[in-house]
Design a protein around this motif. Structure first.
Motif, mmCIF file in Angstrom:
data_model
loop_
_atom_site.group_PDB
_atom_site.id
_atom_site.type_symbol
_atom_site.label_atom_id
_atom_site.label_comp_id
_atom_site.label_asym_id
_atom_site.label_seq_id
_atom_site.Cartn_x
_atom_site.Cartn_y
_atom_site.Cartn_z
ATOM 1 N N ASN A 131 -8.275 23.804 37.154
ATOM 2 C CA ASN A 131 -6.863 24.161 37.172
ATOM 3 C C ASN A 131 -6.627 25.672 37.152
ATOM 4 O O ASN A 131 -5.498 26.116 37.244
ATOM 5 N N VAL A 132 -7.670 26.468 37.038
ATOM 6 C CA VAL A 132 -7.497 27.922 37.056
ATOM 7 C C VAL A 132 -7.523 28.394 38.503
ATOM 8 O O VAL A 132 -8.513 28.239 39.212
ATOM 9 N N LYS A 133 -6.393 28.958 38.932
ATOM 10 C CA LYS A 133 -6.269 29.459 40.306
ATOM 11 C C LYS A 133 -6.965 30.803 40.439
ATOM 12 O O LYS A 133 -7.725 31.042 41.361
ATOM 13 N N ARG A 134 -6.646 31.719 39.494
ATOM 14 C CA ARG A 134 -7.284 33.038 39.493
ATOM 15 C C ARG A 134 -7.105 33.676 38.121
ATOM 16 O O ARG A 134 -6.260 33.265 37.340
ATOM 17 N N PHE A 135 -7.909 34.695 37.876
ATOM 18 C CA PHE A 135 -7.749 35.485 36.648
ATOM 19 C C PHE A 135 -8.038 36.930 36.982
ATOM 20 O O PHE A 135 -8.788 37.242 37.896
ATOM 21 N N ARG A 136 -7.359 37.811 36.256
ATOM 22 C CA ARG A 136 -7.558 39.255 36.409
ATOM 23 C C ARG A 136 -7.982 39.824 35.077
ATOM 24 O O ARG A 136 -7.433 39.462 34.044
ATOM 25 N N THR A 137 -8.927 40.744 35.131
ATOM 26 C CA THR A 137 -9.522 41.323 33.932
ATOM 27 C C THR A 137 -9.183 42.808 33.827
ATOM 28 O O THR A 137 -9.279 43.532 34.808
ATOM 29 N N PHE A 138 -8.785 43.225 32.628
ATOM 30 C CA PHE A 138 -8.539 44.631 32.334
ATOM 31 C C PHE A 138 -9.365 44.981 31.100
ATOM 32 O O PHE A 138 -9.140 44.410 30.037
ATOM 33 N N VAL A 139 -10.311 45.892 31.242
ATOM 34 C CA VAL A 139 -11.168 46.283 30.129
ATOM 35 C C VAL A 139 -10.538 47.483 29.416
ATOM 36 O O VAL A 139 -10.220 48.489 30.057
ATOM 37 N N ALA A 140 -10.366 47.366 28.113
ATOM 38 C CA ALA A 140 -9.794 48.460 27.324
ATOM 39 C C ALA A 140 -10.810 49.589 27.212
ATOM 40 O O ALA A 140 -11.977 49.357 26.902
ATOM 41 N N MET A 141 -10.345 50.789 27.466
ATOM 42 C CA MET A 141 -11.208 51.968 27.343
ATOM 43 C C MET A 141 -11.146 52.553 25.942
ATOM 44 O O MET A 141 -12.094 53.189 25.493
ATOM 45 N N ASP A 142 -10.021 52.355 25.243
ATOM 46 C CA ASP A 142 -9.857 52.905 23.902
ATOM 47 C C ASP A 142 -8.819 52.071 23.166
ATOM 48 O O ASP A 142 -7.869 51.573 23.779
#
Length: 156
Positions: A131-142
């Motif tokens: 059921n997951v169409k897509r996912f986007r990832t944001f990595v925290a730098m600080d």
């Protein structure tokens, strides 16, 4: 439950340090320690105070990477949304999970020891979920600001 000035002042203190002795809180807000205790109990029973927890630095416990993830699902039937909520709620690496409006259906805050651990998590939660169409990832730098404090309403 309507909050008065005493309640708001008590909450202000507890949100900064919930280990503050009730006697100290009482001195700060001009109430007795038993009155503070009664007010805290009343706010807890009313669901205003939902937990007393320690805020822990994930890096100190071996989880130095914080990742924000937007998840978009294919179908939003109530059953499938509840299934996703349950899966996210029971995943230890997920600190926060929000069911949101907009392009994404969920926004997650994830803490992991390494990117390899995050990749394994994505395989388990996203690639293994039909059921997951897509996912986007944001990595925290600080980490600039971390907390759960809620702004307190002003007196009427």
């Amino acid at each position: 439950m309507p909050l008065d000035d005493f309640d708001r002042k008590i909450l202000g203190i507890l949100q900064k340090n919930n280990l503050t002795p009730q006697r100290t809180i009482g001195e700060a807000v001009n109430l007795s320690a038993p009155a503070v205790q009664r007010r805290i109990k009343k706010m807890t029973e009313a669901g205003i105070i939902t937990a007393n927890v320690a805020v822990v630095d994930p890096a100190a416990l071996g989880h130095p990477i914080t990742i924000f993830v937007e998840v978009e699902v294919i179908s939003e039937t109530s059953e499938q949304i509840e299934t996703a909520k349950q899966a996210f709620a029971t995943t230890p690496e997920i600190q926060h999970c929000f069911y949101v409006t907009g392009e994404a259906d969920f926004v997650l805050v994830v803490v992991v020891p390494s990117m390899a651990d995050y990749e394994a998590l994505t395989r388990r939660l996203f690639f293994g979920n039909n059921n997951v169409k897509r996912f986007r990832t944001f990595v925290a730098m600080d980490r600039i600001k971390i907390g759960l404090e809620v702004p307190l309403p002003q007196s009427a």
